[in-house]
Design a protein around this motif. Sequence first.
Motif, short mmCIF file in Angstrom:
data_model
loop_
_atom_site.label_atom_id
_atom_site.label_comp_id
_atom_site.label_asym_id
_atom_site.label_seq_id
_atom_site.Cartn_x
_atom_site.Cartn_y
_atom_site.Cartn_z
N ARG A 1 76.95 9.98 23.36
CA ARG A 1 76.07 9.99 22.19
C ARG A 1 76.60 10.97 21.15
NH1 ARG A 1 70.36 11.59 23.95
NH2 ARG A 1 69.99 11.17 21.73
N PRO A 2 77.57 10.56 20.35
CA PRO A 2 78.15 11.46 19.35
C PRO A 2 77.12 11.97 18.34
CG PRO A 2 79.54 9.52 19.68
CD PRO A 2 78.26 9.25 20.39
N GLU A 3 76.11 11.13 18.04
CA GLU A 3 75.12 11.57 17.06
C GLU A 3 74.30 12.75 17.61
OE1 GLU A 3 73.33 8.51 19.71
OE2 GLU A 3 75.19 8.73 18.56
N ALA A 4 74.05 12.77 18.92
CA ALA A 4 73.33 13.90 19.51
C ALA A 4 74.17 15.17 19.47
CB ALA A 4 72.93 13.57 20.94
N ALA A 5 75.49 15.02 19.64
CA ALA A 5 76.38 16.18 19.55
C ALA A 5 76.37 16.74 18.13
CB ALA A 5 77.79 15.79 19.97
N VAL A 6 76.36 15.85 17.13
CA VAL A 6 76.30 16.31 15.74
C VAL A 6 74.99 17.03 15.48
CG1 VAL A 6 76.23 15.55 13.34
CG2 VAL A 6 77.86 14.51 14.92
#
Length: 379
Positions: free
Chosen positions: A209-214
Amino acid sequence: MHGFLRSLWDEPRPPGMRGPAWWDGVLVVVCASAALAEGALRPGLPWLFLTVAVVTGLAPALLWRRTHPLAVVAAVFGGAAALTLVTGGEAGEMYTTVYFLALPYALVRWGSGRQIVAGSAIVLLSSSVDLVLGAPEAADLVGGVAVLFATGALGAALRYRGRARAREIDRARLLEREHIARELHDTIAHHVSAMAIRAQAGQAVAQTRPEAAVEALEVIESEASRALGEMRTMVRALRRDGPAERAPSPHIGELEELACRSGPGPVVEVEIDGELDELAPAVTAALHRLARESVTNARRHARDVGLIRVRVDADDTSVRLRVGDDGAGGLLRPSAPPGYGLIGMAERAELLGGTCEAAPNPDGGWTVTAVLPRSGAPA
């Protein structure tokens, strides 16, 4: 008696001694001028020139009465005894020798225990020479002893007062250090902990989940900015070259910012019940610090925690804070000592006349309960 003498002998010199200052020079000039003036106005004084020369020549010793009290006492009273021996006790007594009284005072005020004992012996021997050769009257003898004792007692009183003042300053410094440590733990450590938790969560979901990392990076940036701002505020408060610009005290509304229902980590619910608008600023700040510290502890230490509840209830006399989580087991093993966070929380509540307790729940999890008076003053 032996203990008293031993403690006197081992007594160190007090701190804060300073060298000669300009007013010491003025004192020397005044005493020397007074001796010369007295010699000019009392032409019938026995051994006039020698007596005036000795009294005038000993006046500069006053410059070092604080830094070298024993040496000054030995020089002045030794010189006075030598004058008595040379003249066979026939030297006249000058009124200007009243400045000699500053030396027993300085000896007791600034000398070590050994110096006080040695200096007292020198004064006693010098007085004995006067007794043997001068044969003073009983009234003069008693008066002289009383004056010497009074000057020594004054030096002892001011010495004790200076020591008590030093203890007060040390205690104030210790309390201030504890206050700074508590503030660092409650503010900066909170932000750093939040950044660490978000960084760990971001690493865990970065691949899936790249958006959660951002989102985690954004939270880290926000926490870092707030930590930096609070650190700068503390640094300005500790500087001595100007007034500090203190950050505004937290308000009750900021407690609701602890609520979190999305993103990585446990869900945080905040409930506030009661009238909280007229709380003392110190109580409001303490509630905010205690709640934030409790939530941070639950996030960092509780195992398998999914929900953290923060509840504040207020009545006419007190405010009650309760922070609990549903983790598996307590934050600390029963045999482990409490950390600095729990100690600081208890100290903060105690300073306001309240209580703060933290304990594991029977069915798992951990609960922190704090009760503070609305006025923020101990009962």
